[in-house]
Structures are given as structure tokens and as C-alpha cells.
Design an enzyme around this catalytic site. Structure first.
Site, PDB file in Angstrom:
ATOM      1  N   GLU A  38       0.805  -1.394   0.070  1.00 47.40           N
ATOM      2  CA  GLU A  38       0.234  -0.474  -0.200  1.00 47.40           C
ATOM      3  C   GLU A  38       0.643   1.307  -0.215  1.00 47.40           C
ATOM      4  O   GLU A  38       1.930   1.306   0.985  1.00 47.40           O
ATOM      5  CB  GLU A  38      -1.294   0.302   1.291  1.00 47.40           C
ATOM      6  CG  GLU A  38      -2.337  -0.445   1.476  1.00 47.40           C
ATOM      7  CD  GLU A  38      -3.103  -0.229   2.895  1.00 47.40           C
ATOM      8  OE1 GLU A  38      -2.776   0.734   3.669  1.00 47.40           O
ATOM      9  OE2 GLU A  38      -3.616  -1.336   2.337  1.00 47.40           O
ATOM     10  N   GLU A  57     -14.069   5.725   0.184  1.00 45.23           N
ATOM     11  CA  GLU A  57     -14.743   4.297   0.883  1.00 45.23           C
ATOM     12  C   GLU A  57     -15.159   4.914   1.887  1.00 45.23           C
ATOM     13  O   GLU A  57     -15.029   5.730   2.625  1.00 45.23           O
ATOM     14  CB  GLU A  57     -14.154   3.535   1.385  1.00 45.23           C
ATOM     15  CG  GLU A  57     -13.042   2.360  -0.050  1.00 45.23           C
ATOM     16  CD  GLU A  57     -12.072   1.644   0.669  1.00 45.23           C
ATOM     17  OE1 GLU A  57     -12.986   0.756   1.218  1.00 45.23           O
ATOM     18  OE2 GLU A  57     -11.280   1.497   0.080  1.00 45.23           O
ATOM     19  N   LYS A  86     -15.371   3.383   5.948  1.00 46.80           N
ATOM     20  CA  LYS A  86     -14.166   3.565   6.289  1.00 46.80           C
ATOM     21  C   LYS A  86     -14.282   4.787   7.767  1.00 46.80           C
ATOM     22  O   LYS A  86     -14.580   5.644   7.813  1.00 46.80           O
ATOM     23  CB  LYS A  86     -12.793   4.140   5.511  1.00 46.80           C
ATOM     24  CG  LYS A  86     -12.495   3.305   4.645  1.00 46.80           C
ATOM     25  CD  LYS A  86     -11.119   2.963   3.929  1.00 46.80           C
ATOM     26  CE  LYS A  86     -10.179   2.311   5.195  1.00 46.80           C
ATOM     27  NZ  LYS A  86      -9.177   2.944   5.042  1.00 46.80           N
ATOM     28  N   GLU A 118      -9.382   8.939   6.202  1.00 50.39           N
ATOM     29  CA  GLU A 118      -9.357   7.929   5.827  1.00 50.39           C
ATOM     30  C   GLU A 118     -10.928   7.267   4.624  1.00 50.39           C
ATOM     31  O   GLU A 118     -10.125   6.734   3.531  1.00 50.39           O
ATOM     32  CB  GLU A 118      -9.564   6.902   6.623  1.00 50.39           C
ATOM     33  CG  GLU A 118      -9.084   7.051   7.435  1.00 50.39           C
ATOM     34  CD  GLU A 118      -7.479   6.209   7.254  1.00 50.39           C
ATOM     35  OE1 GLU A 118      -7.509   4.880   6.944  1.00 50.39           O
ATOM     36  OE2 GLU A 118      -6.588   6.447   7.635  1.00 50.39           O
TER      37      GLU A 118
END
Ligand code: NAG
Ligand code: NAG
Ligand code: NAG
Ligand code: NAG
Ligand code: NAG
Ligand code: NAG
Ligand code: NAG
Length: 458
Positions: free
Chosen positions: A266, A322, A325, A331
Site C-alpha cells: 500500500e 470509501e 471507513k 481515510e
């Protein structure tokens, strides 16, 4: 004669191209699915192909995703969830059953190449699962071998917090609470099975921890004239990512494993977040991610100062913004795409796009104030306030009786005003936000009522 004298050159060329073929330096994307508004698996796989990503990583297993990639050349990394590590560590039948139902039915049609055991488990509170990690990796590998799933490598992604020292890179060293009991057995396993050290690495988090001293362009992999020399190794660094990666290379070498390859499981940069989150914008996200694609798809691969020429497979986090999250706003803003499938900024994971249309530069990467920190001491604070206000230039006019920031007449508010006012005025002349440890930097606006505290614009 001529023919023979050319042969060595020909062989060299062949060897080089073969090694690229075996591990193409192309970039993938992390397909997280913590959103209640995301496209179907099939549609998502189409979007991944449009990005020209070559690899994908999912956080678990998913039959629909594994089926959707079957007619593509996408390679996939799947994950055994953290909660199953204890069972996989102690029970070979459990490991066998898990691999039989989650991996074997899709292999080899789905190009499952990596099976990651857990996710960043050493970043949690001290926990008995830590010591089951490597036993679980061994059992899962045993299951994979028994079932003849030859191309599946086993690993586990760790975050930079697996190191207790990372600067300068040559001082890189694993955390002492896990170095002997978890990391060394893991390195032995990775070395023996020719797998990778999977690393989650974000220059973004390093930069926000010290945005005054770390140059933003250095963290974004932009060209700068900055060179950081490592006195321990003599190596020279021109970007923060190389520095962080090499800290892990040095830590592995220090633990006795100089040859394990690194895989960036990542990396990324947020394109948005809460108003007080520094540097989280589309411009920086596009800049970082495009530079990462460029660096890790370059041929020949540049590697890092400690490992020049190394191929480092890389996955950018993440595919989508997203919305489910938890945590800070950033985030939920790591995506390349909005949930409706539109690009947040143009990006091409093939590395073949050299020029993108220019994006508007943000007017600011956020603001910083210098305020009273924890551990305050009224006597010392009064002294520091009076010092800050005595340096002239009307630093404290606003907190004098009748000034905009006088009320409420509190020592802490007044000291925060004075610290910010002093620091922003004298920063360029070398002043730091310290006041003998009474002060701290914050990106959260401490202004109150009609009082605006002076701030430094990043
Ligand atoms: C220990 O860590 C594992 C893996 O992250 C997690 O699933 C589990 O809930 C944790 N247990 C405790 C008691 O914190
Ligand atoms: C081991 O795993 C198998 C298969 O999941 C399960 O049936 C069995 O009960 C487990 N054994 C123990 C001791 O937990
Ligand atoms: C680097 O330094 C050169 C010479 O001083 C200067 O012309 C150039 O603009 C600088 N580049 C950057 C990215 O700061
Ligand atoms: C790697 O470790 C060995 C043994 O500890 C040491 O002699 C060597 O200098 C290290 N190499 C680098 C590049 O740090
Ligand atoms: C997709 O979503 C983004 C962000 O909400 C929005 O700006 C954009 O217009 C949407 N695109 C389409 C085609 O609906
Ligand atoms: C508070 O600061 C004053 C002045 O610096 C010092 O003399 C005193 O010991 C400190 N008190 C505490 C409790 O630390
Ligand atoms: C004091 O303020 C004046 C006027 O704003 C400015 O020109 C000068 O540079 C300041 N001095 C310092 C040390 O900041």
C-alpha cells in the site's frame, strides 16, 4: 568469430529481459470495498482495467471478484482476515479447509499470486495474535503446497511502525517487542520461500507529523534540489519514499536477511479530508500517485539508493473513495475514482502517460497555529507569555484590555495567542514553536469569538 564475440552481449540482454518478464515492474491498485455506494464487482474490475492496473489487492476473499478477473490478465492478492489467524496457526485442517474453499476453486483461472495472512497486525495493541502470525503463515503455505497452487506466495503486510528507528535509513531497526519473536521467524520464512516483505508505506503520514521540517515536494516525489545524506551509509536521498523504504532494507539486513525483496502493499495520498487535515487535496494526491506510477514502472527500474535497480512491485491505495471507513476524513478520501466510477483526477497506471493536463494548485495546504500544549504550568506559562509579548512589533496588541482577543481573559487563551503571534512573525528568523515545551503546533483553528489567531499558511 564475430558471431561468438557478440554472444555474451546477446545473453546479457536476454537475461535482463527475462528478469523483467518474471517480475514486471507494473503498478497495481488496492480494491477496498468499505462503501455503501460502490459499483458491482464486475463493473469495478472493468474500471480497474481502464486504469491499466496490472495487479489488484483485496482485503479478504470474494468469489464474485475472483470470478470477474478470470478472463483478464489481472494478478490478484487475497487476504486471510486477522480474526482467523489463531485458528490457522493452531489447526492444519482449518488452514486446509480455508484454502480449499477460498483459493483452490478459483485457481489457476483467477491469477491468485499472493495470499496475505492478516493485515498490519503488528500495528494493533500488544496481542497474542502477534505470536501466531508466523505459525499461521507456515500452515497456510503448507495447505497451498499440498493443493499444488504453485504460483501463490505467502506474506503479511506490515506498516512502517514495525520499525523503532528509521532515520537516517541506515539506522533502520525493527521494534524490539517483536524483532526476535515475530520478525526474525517471519524473515526466515520469507527468505526460505522466496516471498516478499510486504510494506504499507505512506510519506503522507510522515509529512503530516512534521510539515514544518519536511519539505512537501520531497514527500510528493517531486523534483527538488534537496539531497539528504545518510551519514551511516554515505547514500544520498532525493525523496522521502526512498528514505522510508531503505530504512526497511537496512532493518532486514541488520536482522541478517539482506536479500528479501520488498513489495509495496500500500502507498497513496488522500485527495480530501476534514478542513484541518493538512495537504489532503486532489493536487497532492494526483502528484504523488502519478510520481509513484512513474517511478515503479520505469524501465530499467531505478530501485532505491540502497538497492539500485531493484524491482519493487507496488499497489496504490485505493481504487475508490470509501464512505464507510471509520476514522479521520482522509481515510475516506484515498481513491482514484469516485464511487460513480468517474476519475477524481486523470491517472494511468501503465506508466505510459508522460504528461497530464495541469491541475490547479491549491491556494494552501492548510494552516498551523502554535498553541499551549498539555503539561502546562501556570507560572511557567505566565513567564512565556510575557516573553512572547516583549519582543516588540505589537505581537500582543489583541490580547490587551479592549483588544479583540482579550475576552475571555484566560491565561491559556492569551498564551496561545501570544505563541501563535510570536511564532508566525519570527518563524522566518528561526523561532520555533516550543517555549520550553509549553507550546505545540496544531492544524485545528483555535480562534474564538471574533478573535482570529495568527497562523502560518503551509
Ligand atoms: C488481537 O488482534 C487481532 C488481529 O488484529 C484482532 O482480531 C483481535 O480482536 C485482537 N484481540 C484483542 C483482545 O485485542
Ligand atoms: C480444526 O479445524 C477443523 C476444520 O475447520 C474443525 O472441524 C475442527 O473442529 C478444528 N479443531 C479444533 C481443535 O479446533
Ligand atoms: C534547483 O536549483 C537550480 C539552480 O539553483 C534552480 O534553477 C532550479 O529552479 C531549482 N529547482 C527546484 C525544483 O527548486
Ligand atoms: C548488512 O549487514 C552486515 C552484517 O551485519 C554488515 O556487515 C553490512 O555492512 C550490512 N550492509 C549494509 C549495506 O548495511
Ligand atoms: C461522480 O461523482 C462526483 C463526486 O460526487 C461528481 O462530481 C461527478 O459529477 C459524478 N459523475 C457522474 C458522471 O455522475
Ligand atoms: C512550574 O514552572 C516554574 C517556573 O518555570 C517552576 O519553578 C516550577 O517548579 C514548575 N512547577 C511544576 C509543578 O512543574
Ligand atoms: C515588524 O513589523 C513590520 C511591519 O509589519 C515588519 O516590516 C517587520 O519585518 C516586522 N519585524 C519582524 C522582526 O517581524
Amino acid at each position: 568469430m564475430a558471431f561468438f564475440s557478440y554472444t555474451p552481449l546477446l545473453l546479457l540482454t536476454l537475461t535482463a529481459s527475462l528478469s523483467y518478464g518474471a517480475m514486471e515492474p507494473r503498478v497495481g491498485v488496492c480494491y477496498g470495498d468499505l462503501g455503501n455506494n460502490l459499483p458491482s464487482r464486475e463493473k469495478s474490475v472493468e474500471l480497474i482495467q481502464n486504469l491499466n492496473a496490472k495487479r489488484i489487492k483485496i482485503y479478504g476473499t470474494n468469489a464474485a471478484t475472483l470470478k470477474a478477473i478470470q478472463n483478464t490478465d489481472l494478478q490478484i492478492s487475497i487476504m486471510l482476515p486477522n480474526g482467523l489467524i489463531p485458528a490457522a496457526a493452531s489447526n492444519q485442517s482449518f488452514a486446509d479447509d480455508w484454502v480449499k474453499s477460498n483459493v483452490a476453486p478459483f485457481y489457476p483461472k483467477s491469477k491468485i499470486r499472493y495470499l496475505l495472512v492478516g493485515n498490519e497486525i503488528l500495528s494493533n495493541q500488544p496481542n497474542s495474535t502477534w505470536f501466531k502470525l508466523v505459525p499461521a503463515m507456515r500452515r497456510i503455505r503448507h495447505s497451498v503446497k499440498k493443493l499444488g497452487l504453485k504460483k501463490v506466495k505467502i506474506g503479511t503486510p506490515l506498516a512502517m511502525d514495525c520499525l523503532e528507528a528509521s532515520y537516517p535509513p541506515s539506522a533502520g531497526r525493527f521494534r524490539s517487542d517483536v524483532a526476535d519473536r515475530v520478525i526474525k521467524p517471519m524473515l526466515r520464512f520469507l527468505d526460505r520461500t522466496k516471498s516478499f516483505f510486504f510494506l504499507d508505506v505512506y510519506t503522507y503520514f510522515a509529512w503530516i507529523s512534521d510539515p514544518i521540517n519536511i519539505n512537501l515536494d520531497y514527500a510528493l516525489l517531486q523534483p527538488t534540489n534537496i539531497t539528504v545524506s545518510d551519514p551511516g551509509s554515505g547514500l544520498k536521498y532525493t525523496n522521502l519514499l526512498d528514505q522510508m523504504i531503505d530504512a526497511v532494507h537496512f532493518a532486514m539486513n541488520r536482522s541478517g536477511y539482506p536479500n528479501i525483496r520488498l513489495f509495496l502493499a500500500e502507498t497513496g495520498w488522500p485527495n480530501g479530508g476534514d478542513p484541518d487535515q493538512l495537504g489532503a487535496n486532489v493536487y497532492n494526491a494526483a502528484t504523488y500517485n502519478r510520481n509513484v506510477v512513474r517511478k515503479f514502472s520505469a524501465k530499467p527500474p531505478p530501485g532505491t539508493p540502497a538497492r539500485p535497480g531493484a524491482v519493487i512491485p507496488t499497489m496504490i491505495f485505493a481504487l475508490f473513495n470509501e464512505n464507510s471507513k471509520p476514522g479521520l476524513g482522509t481515510e475516506r478520501h484515498f481513491g482514484q475514482l469516485y464511487p460513480n466510477g468517474s476519475y477524481i483526477y486523470p491517472i494511468d497506471f501503465s506508466g505510459k502517460t508522460e504528461h497530464y493536463p495541469p491541475l490547479p494548485k491549491p491556494s494552501s495546504n492548510g494552516r498551523l497555529w502554535c498553541v499551549v500544549g498539555d503539561g502546562r504550568n501556570a507560572t511557567a506559562l505566565a513567564g512565556a507569555l510575557s516573553y512572547a509579548c516583549s519582543q516588540g512589533n505589537r505581537t500582543c496588541d489583541a490580547i490587551r484590555a479592549g483588544g479583540k482577543c482579550f475576552k475571555p481573559n484566560s491565561l491559556i487563551r492569551h498564551a496561545s495567542y501570544a505563541f501563535s503571534s510570536y511564532w508566525t512573525q519570527f518563524r522566518a528568523a528561526g523561532a520555533t514553536c516550543s517555549f520550553n515545551g509549553l507550546a505545540t503546533l496544531t492544524s485545528r483553528d483555535p480562534s474564538y469569538g471574533s478573535c482570529q489567531l495568527p497562523s502560518f499558511n503551509l
